[in-house]
Enzyme design. Structure first.
Site, PDB file in Angstrom:
ATOM      1  N   ASP A  81      -0.375 -37.275 -15.503  1.00 44.63           N
ATOM      2  CA  ASP A  81      -0.916 -38.440 -16.516  1.00 44.63           C
ATOM      3  C   ASP A  81       0.100 -39.201 -16.697  1.00 44.63           C
ATOM      4  O   ASP A  81       1.336 -39.162 -17.275  1.00 44.63           O
ATOM      5  CB  ASP A  81      -1.037 -37.687 -17.737  1.00 44.63           C
ATOM      6  CG  ASP A  81      -1.168 -38.491 -19.130  1.00 44.63           C
ATOM      7  OD1 ASP A  81      -2.158 -39.536 -18.751  1.00 44.63           O
ATOM      8  OD2 ASP A  81      -0.931 -38.399 -20.037  1.00 44.63           O
ATOM      9  N   GLU A 104      -4.672 -39.649 -13.308  1.00 48.00           N
ATOM     10  CA  GLU A 104      -5.558 -40.431 -14.075  1.00 48.00           C
ATOM     11  C   GLU A 104      -5.213 -41.742 -13.958  1.00 48.00           C
ATOM     12  O   GLU A 104      -4.107 -42.237 -13.853  1.00 48.00           O
ATOM     13  CB  GLU A 104      -5.027 -40.110 -15.851  1.00 48.00           C
ATOM     14  CG  GLU A 104      -5.693 -40.608 -16.819  1.00 48.00           C
ATOM     15  CD  GLU A 104      -5.584 -40.230 -18.355  1.00 48.00           C
ATOM     16  OE1 GLU A 104      -5.417 -41.079 -18.937  1.00 48.00           O
ATOM     17  OE2 GLU A 104      -5.545 -39.073 -18.395  1.00 48.00           O
ATOM     18  N   ASP A 116       1.135 -34.635 -23.187  1.00 47.25           N
ATOM     19  CA  ASP A 116       0.947 -35.411 -21.686  1.00 47.25           C
ATOM     20  C   ASP A 116       1.060 -34.418 -20.564  1.00 47.25           C
ATOM     21  O   ASP A 116       0.366 -34.676 -19.826  1.00 47.25           O
ATOM     22  CB  ASP A 116       2.329 -36.719 -21.671  1.00 47.25           C
ATOM     23  CG  ASP A 116       2.307 -37.381 -22.864  1.00 47.25           C
ATOM     24  OD1 ASP A 116       1.749 -38.424 -22.729  1.00 47.25           O
ATOM     25  OD2 ASP A 116       2.818 -36.974 -23.910  1.00 47.25           O
TER      26      ASP A 116
END
Length: 189
Positions: A14, A74, A149
């Site tokens: 991420d 992502e 996260d």
């Protein structure tokens, strides 16, 4: 149906310019298991270029420690602040460059797709994603981190795991004319 694999390690990331989350899944057969998850804390670096260097070094370190077969990351989504998006894109690019330098294939996933894959709701909160991963992967409370996260990185890896057994459509068509243009061999003249 997820196709069984002997063993595969997926690194999920991420991206972030303050906190970057990561998670590693080991797939044995069709069973996913959490190897580790964590964050790359970039808050102490004031200079953006030092942050990028740190991201590269840490991602290389994670790759060397766990030897992932694939990277799921992502993809940055549209944001209102252009400068923030530029910095986030750079952070993502540096993480991708680290994987590419080790010949690791990369798949990008939109945040909506990751949330849909984990919770069934593309608008799910970080807490909902973390809670679902905790239940599905049997993560003990003691291993849950205060930073969401980390679970977002793990969510990217789990989303990729779920996509492994789904066949991809080789071609997409907008209409019959498009189909004919892309498949001239199918036309008898």
């Amino acid at each position: 149906m997820i196709q069984p694999v002997k063993e595969k390690i997926i690194l999920g990331i991420d991206p972030g310019t303050t906190i970057m989350g990561y998670g590693l899944l080991k797939i044995t057969g069709t069973r996913p298991e959490v190897m580790t998850m964590g964050v790359i804390d970039l808050r102490k670096y004031g200079d953006h270029y030092l942050k990028l260097r740190r991201i590269f070094e840490r991602v290389i370190g994670i790759i060397e420690a766990y030897l992932p077969d694939e990277l799921a990351i992502e993809a940055p989504f549209f944001g209102k602040n252009v400068q923030s998006m530029l910095k986030l894109g750079r952070a993502q690019g540096v993480a991708m460059a680290a994987a590419l330098s080790r010949d690791i294939p990369i798949t990008e996933y939109a945040p909506l797709k990751i949330k849909m894959a984990i919770t069934g709701n593309g608008q799910a909160s970080k807490e909902q994603v973390a809670g679902m991963l905790k239940r599905m992967l049997h993560i003990p409370d003691s291993e849950m981190l205060p930073f969401m996260d980390a679970t977002d990185g793990l969510a990217a890896a789990y989303c990729h795991y779920l996509q492994m057994g789904k066949p991809t459509v080789a071609k997409e068509y907008s209409d019959w004319k498009d189909y004919i243009n892309k498949n001239p061999d199918k036309i008898k003249r």
